[in-house]
Design a protein around this motif. Structure first.
Motif, mmCIF file in Angstrom:
data_model
loop_
_atom_site.group_PDB
_atom_site.id
_atom_site.type_symbol
_atom_site.label_atom_id
_atom_site.label_comp_id
_atom_site.label_asym_id
_atom_site.label_seq_id
_atom_site.Cartn_x
_atom_site.Cartn_y
_atom_site.Cartn_z
ATOM 1 N N ALA A 93 18.271 -14.361 16.559
ATOM 2 C CA ALA A 93 17.391 -15.146 17.431
ATOM 3 C C ALA A 93 17.188 -14.422 18.760
ATOM 4 O O ALA A 93 16.081 -14.422 19.323
ATOM 5 N N ALA A 149 14.784 -11.650 18.137
ATOM 6 C CA ALA A 149 13.425 -12.178 18.044
ATOM 7 C C ALA A 149 12.851 -12.421 19.429
ATOM 8 O O ALA A 149 11.683 -12.090 19.698
ATOM 9 N N CYS A 159 9.849 -8.208 15.849
ATOM 10 C CA CYS A 159 10.050 -9.647 16.063
ATOM 11 C C CYS A 159 9.947 -10.399 14.740
ATOM 12 O O CYS A 159 10.781 -11.258 14.425
ATOM 13 N N CYS A 164 12.860 -12.655 12.820
ATOM 14 C CA CYS A 164 12.603 -14.050 12.439
ATOM 15 C C CYS A 164 12.813 -14.264 10.947
ATOM 16 O O CYS A 164 13.400 -15.270 10.518
ATOM 17 N N ASP A 165 12.353 -13.318 10.148
ATOM 18 C CA ASP A 165 12.470 -13.460 8.689
ATOM 19 C C ASP A 165 13.919 -13.493 8.230
ATOM 20 O O ASP A 165 14.261 -14.182 7.266
ATOM 21 N N TYR A 210 19.126 -21.952 20.786
ATOM 22 C CA TYR A 210 18.114 -21.499 19.827
ATOM 23 C C TYR A 210 18.084 -22.488 18.667
ATOM 24 O O TYR A 210 19.135 -22.919 18.179
ATOM 25 N N ILE A 222 12.038 -20.074 16.171
ATOM 26 C CA ILE A 222 11.836 -18.899 15.313
ATOM 27 C C ILE A 222 10.489 -18.985 14.595
ATOM 28 O O ILE A 222 9.778 -17.977 14.468
ATOM 29 N N TYR A 223 10.125 -20.172 14.134
ATOM 30 C CA TYR A 223 8.802 -20.362 13.520
ATOM 31 C C TYR A 223 7.696 -20.016 14.513
ATOM 32 O O TYR A 223 6.728 -19.322 14.180
ATOM 33 N N ASN A 279 7.962 -18.142 17.230
ATOM 34 C CA ASN A 279 7.994 -16.722 17.579
ATOM 35 C C ASN A 279 7.303 -15.872 16.518
ATOM 36 O O ASN A 279 6.533 -14.954 16.831
ATOM 37 N N LYS A 280 7.579 -16.168 15.257
ATOM 38 C CA LYS A 280 6.934 -15.403 14.197
ATOM 39 C C LYS A 280 5.428 -15.646 14.203
ATOM 40 O O LYS A 280 4.634 -14.695 14.054
#
Length: 541
Positions: free
Chosen positions: A223, A226, A244, A248-249, A420, A425-426, A428-429
């Motif tokens: 995280a 990312a 990034c 995330c993946d 986090y 994360i969703y 950010n991606k």
């Protein structure tokens, strides 16, 4: 297993030993502990690893200290601490933060620097001591030793990333006291240091699990990567969108573990933040609290709560009636957005223990029903001006994202503070995909954001509220990030990345000097260390 209980244990109990004779002039120190006399077992080693976590409460979360959270939120376009009658002026420090007119001599600038570098010091101190520790003798195997060292290095990198975010060009120190006057390192050099520390150590960390709750794990480390790569264009000068997305993946695919199986989005707006959020599937890294087992809790009440707010929750703590949602930020939520009614308090307030009884005001509305309003103005005096000095006790929608529960509840005020979570994360991606695609949202980015956004609307309303590749622009993504992460300490960084922090206008704020994208090196630090170089646009001494 609810959470780790952090025991410092570093003071210990010193027992005086008999004198060896008057000719032995070796000094025995009883005011401090030599590392060779400590670290005798796993628990003593663990106490040093965990020390930075207790300190992080002071700067990561809104717990009443002038740390990173205040700097990143009270300078942005959602939250403010306006003067409310005789309360809240506080030498105009909150006014200066909101108006981007801060100076390098004030406590806000110094305290955040000091708190963050103190955290770096805790990490460096333990890492330095560990160079002399016989881990095998202490019952710690090589794998666990490597994980402990990696945990401290990743946590130190986290501190440096936040320092780089606030101050740009900063010194890099990895050994306590060496050098005594470290020089300023360019932001790109700091970025490279953080990236190297994270990449070299993240895979030495354990996966996130219930046993690792509140600790730096692979989930937290990726995280951080990312976040680092999402902001690389600002912090380094070179975009790293693919990096990034890859970080995330790793999390989204479940490769870094989770608290309760693979990480997944919570299906409602409350589970991620309530007093049983240690079972949230969306948590990736949190500051942990167990108020039933320890005397500590996340003290957000200090910054947010009204003077009589304990009655709203049937709780035991009021606050300083400080931070509120500014009118333009409140209006950024549509009326059908459930986050507006769930995460903020507005309107008449009633006592949880006696729902028919209103909570009463204590200042302008003393002994009258307390009604929170979105406006920040002196309505009790029939005034219409709305600025940072025009508030009164009921001004502004209020924080309700984290709810302590009632005192009678088994987990009253044991909410963990999310640093986090999977939703970030969703987002950010999705943002990395959009920026890589010239600002246009590909289908995957739309799906990622919609999977989070749908919680905020009824099924019927979401049909018209769902984003499409046409409606999900970068400008709209910034607005949606604001709605989703309000109160979470992320807004200034998001605005800077979007180019809006010094260019945009909101409520009682006009565009500011681009140099205000970073804060100044504090004056007292410049005075103490002649090798530091001030940031552009600020006085050198």
């Amino acid at each position: 297993m609810k959470r780790i209980h952090i025991s410092l244990g570093l003071a210990g109990l010193l027992t005086l030993s008999g004198l060896n004779g008057c000719t032995n002039l070796d000094e025995t120190l009883y005011s401090q502990i030599n590392s060779s006399q400590f670290y005798n077992n796993r628990q003593e080693i663990l106490s040093a690893v965990l020390r930075p976590y207790t300190h992080a409460n002071a700067w990561v979360a809104p717990t009443g200290q002038q740390g990173y959270w205040r700097m990143n939120e009270l300078s942005a376009d959602q939250l403010a601490w306006p003067q409310k009658g005789r309360h809240g002026y506080d030498d105009a420090q909150w006014i200066r933060l909101h108006g981007h007119s801060w100076v390098f001599t004030e406590n806000n600038i110094w305290n955040s620097w000091s708190l963050l570098f103190t955290g770096v010091g805790f990490c460096n101190s333990a890492l330095g001591d560990f160079n002399q520790v016989d881990f095998a003798r202490a019952g710690v195997n090589d794998t666990e030793k490597a994980a402990f060292i990696a945990e401290l290095k990743v946590f130190r990198a986290f501190h440096y990333m936040k320092l780089m975010d606030l101050y740009g060009n900063i010194p890099i120190v990895t050994t306590v006291g060496t050098p005594l006057s470290p020089p300023t390192a360019p932001r790109a050099e700091v970025f490279a240091f953080v990236e190297k520390e994270l990449k070299e150590n993240v895979d030495l960390l354990p996966n996130l699990s219930k046993q690792q709750i509140g600790r730096i794990t692979k989930a937290a480390g990726y995280a951080m990567l990312a976040e680092l790569y999402l902001n690389a264009e600002v912090w380094l000068g070179t975009a790293k969108w693919d990096e990034c997305i890859a970080a995330c993946d790793k999390i989204i695919r479940g490769e870094t573990g989770g608290l309760n199986g693979a990480p997944a989005l919570d299906t409602d707006l409350i589970s991620t933040f309530n007093n049983t959020n240690d079972i949230s599937k969306e948590a990736l890294f949190q500051l942990t609290y167990d108020y039933q087992a320890t005397p500590t809790r996340c003290g957000w009440n200090s910054d947010f709560y009204h003077f009589a707010q304990r009655l709203i929750y049937d709780g035991d703590a009021n606050g300083n009636n400080g931070v509120v949602v500014i009118p333009s930020a409140y209006d950024a939520f549509s009326d059908t957005d459930l986050r507006k009614s769930t995460w903020m308090l507005i309107g008449p307030q009633y006592q949880a223990a006696n729902p028919s009884q209103p909570v009463l005001g204590t200042e302008e509305y003393r002994d009258k029903p307390l009604v929170f309003v979105k406006e920040i103005r002196r309505a009790s005096e029939n005034k219409t001006s709305s600025t940072m000095i025009d508030g009164e006790e009921n001004s502004g929608a209020r924080f309700n994202k984290y709810r302590p529960g009632r005192q009678s509840e088994a987990k009253y005020w044991s909410n963990d503070w999310m640093v986090y979570r999977l939703t970030e994360i969703y987002f950010n991606k999705a943002e990395a995909l959009m920026r890589k695609n010239g600002g246009t949202a590909p289908a995957e980015a739309v799906d990622l954001v919609n999977s989070c956004r749908k919680r905020a609307f009824s099924e019927a309303n979401f049909v018209k509220e769902a984003y499409t590749p046409t409606t999900l622009t970068l400008t709209e993504l910034l607005a949606e990030r604001g709605r989703e992460f309000i109160f979470e300490g992320k807004r200034r960084s998001d605005m800077i990345r979007a180019g809006a922090f010094t260019r945009a206008s909101w409520w009682d704020h006009q565009p500011s000097d681009p140099n205000k994208n970073i804060f100044p090196i504090p004056q007292r630090q410049l005075a103490a260390n002649p090798n530091l170089k001030q940031n552009p646009g600020y006085p050198a001494q």
